[in-house]
Scaffold this motif. Structure first.
Motif, PDB file in Angstrom:
ATOM      1  N   PHE A  18      37.882  64.657 104.584  1.00  0.00           N
ATOM      2  CA  PHE A  18      37.055  65.169 105.679  1.00  0.00           C
ATOM      3  C   PHE A  18      37.107  64.392 106.997  1.00  0.00           C
ATOM      4  CE2 PHE A  18      34.911  66.813 101.837  1.00  0.00           C
ATOM      5  CZ  PHE A  18      34.963  68.164 102.139  1.00  0.00           C
ATOM      6  N   LEU A  19      37.632  63.174 107.008  1.00  0.00           N
ATOM      7  CA  LEU A  19      37.570  62.397 108.248  1.00  0.00           C
ATOM      8  C   LEU A  19      38.461  62.954 109.359  1.00  0.00           C
ATOM      9  CD1 LEU A  19      37.254  58.569 107.555  1.00  0.00           C
ATOM     10  CD2 LEU A  19      35.508  60.240 108.180  1.00  0.00           C
ATOM     11  N   GLU A  20      39.638  63.456 109.005  1.00  0.00           N
ATOM     12  CA  GLU A  20      40.517  63.968 110.065  1.00  0.00           C
ATOM     13  C   GLU A  20      39.895  65.149 110.805  1.00  0.00           C
ATOM     14  OE1 GLU A  20      45.166  65.246 110.918  1.00  0.00           O
ATOM     15  OE2 GLU A  20      44.496  64.885 108.863  1.00  0.00           O
ATOM     16  N   PRO A  21      39.396  66.180 110.105  1.00  0.00           N
ATOM     17  CA  PRO A  21      38.748  67.263 110.862  1.00  0.00           C
ATOM     18  C   PRO A  21      37.488  66.800 111.587  1.00  0.00           C
ATOM     19  CG  PRO A  21      38.534  67.611 108.481  1.00  0.00           C
ATOM     20  CD  PRO A  21      39.532  66.526 108.669  1.00  0.00           C
ATOM     21  N   ALA A  73      44.431  45.062 112.264  1.00  0.00           N
ATOM     22  CA  ALA A  73      45.792  44.605 111.955  1.00  0.00           C
ATOM     23  C   ALA A  73      46.642  45.757 111.413  1.00  0.00           C
ATOM     24  CB  ALA A  73      45.751  43.462 110.956  1.00  0.00           C
ATOM     25  N   LEU A  74      46.048  46.592 110.555  1.00  0.00           N
ATOM     26  CA  LEU A  74      46.786  47.718 109.994  1.00  0.00           C
ATOM     27  C   LEU A  74      47.140  48.742 111.072  1.00  0.00           C
ATOM     28  CD1 LEU A  74      44.823  48.267 106.647  1.00  0.00           C
ATOM     29  CD2 LEU A  74      47.191  47.470 106.890  1.00  0.00           C
ATOM     30  N   VAL A  75      46.182  49.028 111.957  1.00  0.00           N
ATOM     31  CA  VAL A  75      46.455  49.990 113.025  1.00  0.00           C
ATOM     32  C   VAL A  75      47.487  49.430 114.002  1.00  0.00           C
ATOM     33  CG1 VAL A  75      45.459  51.231 114.984  1.00  0.00           C
ATOM     34  CG2 VAL A  75      44.193  51.073 112.841  1.00  0.00           C
ATOM     35  N   ASP A  76      47.373  48.142 114.310  1.00  0.00           N
ATOM     36  CA  ASP A  76      48.329  47.524 115.245  1.00  0.00           C
ATOM     37  C   ASP A  76      49.747  47.508 114.688  1.00  0.00           C
ATOM     38  OD1 ASP A  76      46.356  47.117 117.081  1.00  0.00           O
ATOM     39  OD2 ASP A  76      46.079  44.982 116.647  1.00  0.00           O
ATOM     40  N   SER A  77      49.881  47.568 113.355  1.00  0.00           N
ATOM     41  CA  SER A  77      51.205  47.551 112.746  1.00  0.00           C
ATOM     42  C   SER A  77      51.900  48.920 112.834  1.00  0.00           C
ATOM     43  CB  SER A  77      51.114  47.126 111.274  1.00  0.00           C
ATOM     44  OG  SER A  77      50.491  48.135 110.486  1.00  0.00           O
ATOM     45  N   ILE A  78      51.147  49.942 113.255  1.00  0.00           N
ATOM     46  CA  ILE A  78      51.706  51.294 113.379  1.00  0.00           C
ATOM     47  C   ILE A  78      52.259  51.478 114.794  1.00  0.00           C
ATOM     48  CG2 ILE A  78      51.207  53.765 113.235  1.00  0.00           C
ATOM     49  CD1 ILE A  78      48.827  53.065 111.421  1.00  0.00           C
ATOM     50  N   ALA A  79      53.482  51.933 114.881  1.00  0.00           N
ATOM     51  CA  ALA A  79      54.085  52.180 116.199  1.00  0.00           C
ATOM     52  C   ALA A  79      53.279  53.226 116.951  1.00  0.00           C
ATOM     53  CB  ALA A  79      55.526  52.657 116.031  1.00  0.00           C
ATOM     54  N   SER A  80      53.180  53.078 118.265  1.00  0.00           N
ATOM     55  CA  SER A  80      52.353  53.972 119.080  1.00  0.00           C
ATOM     56  C   SER A  80      52.705  55.437 118.870  1.00  0.00           C
ATOM     57  CB  SER A  80      52.493  53.612 120.560  1.00  0.00           C
ATOM     58  OG  SER A  80      51.968  52.322 120.808  1.00  0.00           O
ATOM     59  N   LEU A 120      41.457  54.969 118.761  1.00  0.00           N
ATOM     60  CA  LEU A 120      41.544  56.389 119.107  1.00  0.00           C
ATOM     61  C   LEU A 120      42.277  56.580 120.434  1.00  0.00           C
ATOM     62  CD1 LEU A 120      37.976  57.530 118.025  1.00  0.00           C
ATOM     63  CD2 LEU A 120      40.129  58.428 117.105  1.00  0.00           C
ATOM     64  N   ALA A 121      42.051  55.685 121.378  1.00  0.00           N
ATOM     65  CA  ALA A 121      42.742  55.770 122.668  1.00  0.00           C
ATOM     66  C   ALA A 121      44.247  55.640 122.464  1.00  0.00           C
ATOM     67  CB  ALA A 121      42.231  54.693 123.614  1.00  0.00           C
ATOM     68  N   ARG A 122      44.655  54.737 121.587  1.00  0.00           N
ATOM     69  CA  ARG A 122      46.084  54.585 121.286  1.00  0.00           C
ATOM     70  C   ARG A 122      46.647  55.840 120.637  1.00  0.00           C
ATOM     71  NH1 ARG A 122      48.080  50.424 117.538  1.00  0.00           N
ATOM     72  NH2 ARG A 122      50.058  51.380 118.189  1.00  0.00           N
ATOM     73  N   THR A 124      48.743  58.672 114.774  1.00  0.00           N
ATOM     74  CA  THR A 124      48.032  59.950 114.871  1.00  0.00           C
ATOM     75  C   THR A 124      46.652  59.796 114.246  1.00  0.00           C
ATOM     76  OG1 THR A 124      48.900  60.628 112.727  1.00  0.00           O
ATOM     77  CG2 THR A 124      50.198  61.203 114.682  1.00  0.00           C
ATOM     78  N   LEU A 125      45.833  60.826 114.357  1.00  0.00           N
ATOM     79  CA  LEU A 125      44.538  60.794 113.677  1.00  0.00           C
ATOM     80  C   LEU A 125      44.730  60.647 112.166  1.00  0.00           C
ATOM     81  CD1 LEU A 125      42.151  63.397 115.381  1.00  0.00           C
ATOM     82  CD2 LEU A 125      42.039  60.892 115.437  1.00  0.00           C
ATOM     83  N   ARG A 126      45.740  61.301 111.631  1.00  0.00           N
ATOM     84  CA  ARG A 126      46.000  61.208 110.194  1.00  0.00           C
ATOM     85  C   ARG A 126      46.315  59.772 109.791  1.00  0.00           C
ATOM     86  NH1 ARG A 126      44.089  63.482 106.223  1.00  0.00           N
ATOM     87  NH2 ARG A 126      43.843  61.364 105.483  1.00  0.00           N
ATOM     88  N   ALA A 127      47.126  59.098 110.597  1.00  0.00           N
ATOM     89  CA  ALA A 127      47.478  57.710 110.307  1.00  0.00           C
ATOM     90  C   ALA A 127      46.250  56.810 110.400  1.00  0.00           C
ATOM     91  CB  ALA A 127      48.563  57.229 111.264  1.00  0.00           C
ATOM     92  N   LEU A 128      45.396  57.070 111.400  1.00  0.00           N
ATOM     93  CA  LEU A 128      44.176  56.287 111.552  1.00  0.00           C
ATOM     94  C   LEU A 128      43.231  56.527 110.376  1.00  0.00           C
ATOM     95  CD1 LEU A 128      42.453  54.371 113.203  1.00  0.00           C
ATOM     96  CD2 LEU A 128      41.686  56.308 114.578  1.00  0.00           C
ATOM     97  N   VAL A 129      43.125  57.769 109.947  1.00  0.00           N
ATOM     98  CA  VAL A 129      42.280  58.102 108.794  1.00  0.00           C
ATOM     99  C   VAL A 129      42.780  57.393 107.540  1.00  0.00           C
ATOM    100  CG1 VAL A 129      41.667  59.968 107.198  1.00  0.00           C
ATOM    101  CG2 VAL A 129      41.379  60.281 109.662  1.00  0.00           C
ATOM    102  N   ASP A 130      44.086  57.331 107.368  1.00  0.00           N
ATOM    103  CA  ASP A 130      44.640  56.645 106.192  1.00  0.00           C
ATOM    104  C   ASP A 130      44.194  55.187 106.146  1.00  0.00           C
ATOM    105  OD1 ASP A 130      45.912  58.914 105.306  1.00  0.00           O
ATOM    106  OD2 ASP A 130      47.855  58.408 106.192  1.00  0.00           O
ATOM    107  N   VAL A 131      44.107  54.563 107.318  1.00  0.00           N
ATOM    108  CA  VAL A 131      43.624  53.177 107.381  1.00  0.00           C
ATOM    109  C   VAL A 131      42.139  53.111 107.041  1.00  0.00           C
ATOM    110  CG1 VAL A 131      43.185  51.222 108.917  1.00  0.00           C
ATOM    111  CG2 VAL A 131      45.376  52.424 109.036  1.00  0.00           C
ATOM    112  N   LEU A 132      41.354  54.017 107.624  1.00  0.00           N
ATOM    113  CA  LEU A 132      39.906  54.010 107.396  1.00  0.00           C
ATOM    114  C   LEU A 132      39.551  54.303 105.946  1.00  0.00           C
ATOM    115  CD1 LEU A 132      38.716  55.955 110.582  1.00  0.00           C
ATOM    116  CD2 LEU A 132      38.466  53.504 110.132  1.00  0.00           C
ATOM    117  N   CYS A 133      40.423  54.995 105.235  1.00  0.00           N
ATOM    118  CA  CYS A 133      40.134  55.389 103.855  1.00  0.00           C
ATOM    119  C   CYS A 133      40.444  54.305 102.833  1.00  0.00           C
ATOM    120  CB  CYS A 133      40.937  56.637 103.482  1.00  0.00           C
ATOM    121  SG  CYS A 133      40.404  58.118 104.343  1.00  0.00           S
TER     122      CYS A 133
END
Length: 205
Positions: free
Chosen positions: A190-193, A76-83, A145-147, A87-96
């Motif tokens: 460390f997740l982004e690198p 839900a958090l990732v889907d709320s981010i515009a395509s 990641l594909a998105r 970015t990887l940074r945005a995805l990492v922020d969700v995972l963290c």
């Protein structure tokens, strides 16, 4: 089964599961009793045994519910981010992100994991539920990641194992030294690198 009982059953299960989580976190899996759980939930032993057969079944139901909630929340958090902003940074922020209530769950699952390490049968059962969680996480990661324009260069299941290991190991240190290492700090660093090294840019392929 009477209609009233059918309608009440989901509420009864939900109340028993919440009482179980609180009791396990407070007293520990081994020390907690079914009587304590029933008293906290406000139900009888009969209501308990009409929904669950053992404390182990309760834990596994909690495990599955927690796994599904975590993956759904992440999606839900990732889907709320515009395509264009994913970015990887945005995805990492969700995972963290680590909710305060995660500490309670960590106490419960860690004790059961120790039990599984000692008991081959419990290990086998827990491994089946772990595998389902990894499958959910692997699918979600691949899609997210594909998105973000990235393609995995490793097996998704292996990456899911690694991310779970990092999260659980990081939380163990954070709960022992919360001031020194706030929950999610290691992942933020460390997740982004790591994800950059384990993926390829699909938008330039």
């Amino acid at each position: 089964m009477p209609k009233g009982e059918t309608k009440r059953r989901p509420r009864t299960r939900a109340a028993l599961l919440q009482a179980t989580l609180e009791t396990f976190a407070e007293s520990g899996f081994h020390a907690a009793t079914i009587e304590q759980i029933c008293e906290r939930a406000g139900y009888t032993r009969g209501a308990f045994y009409s929904n669950f057969s053992s404390k182990e079944e309760l834990f596994l139901a909690l495990f599955d519910a927690h796994s599904e909630r975590i993956v759904q929340r992440m999606t839900a958090l990732v889907d709320s981010i515009a395509s264009e902003d994913l970015t990887l940074r945005a995805l990492v922020d969700v995972l963290c992100e680590v909710e305060p209530a995660e500490r309670e769950w960590y106490l419960v699952t860690t004790e059961f994991t120790l039990r599984a390490i000692r008991d081959p049968q419990a290990a086998w059962v827990l491994a089946q539920h772990d595998a389902r969680l990894r499958a959910q996480l692997a699918r979600a990661l691949t899609e997210h990641l594909a998105r973000a324009g990235r393609t995995l260069t490793v097996e998704a299941d292996e990456l899911a194992r690694l991310l779970i290991a990092i999260r659980e190991g990081g939380l163990a240190q954070s709960y022992v030294e919360p001031d020194e290492l706030p929950p999610g700090r290691l992942e933020q660093r460390f997740l982004e690198p790591l994800l950059t090294a384990l993926t390829a840019d699909s938008r330039t392929a």
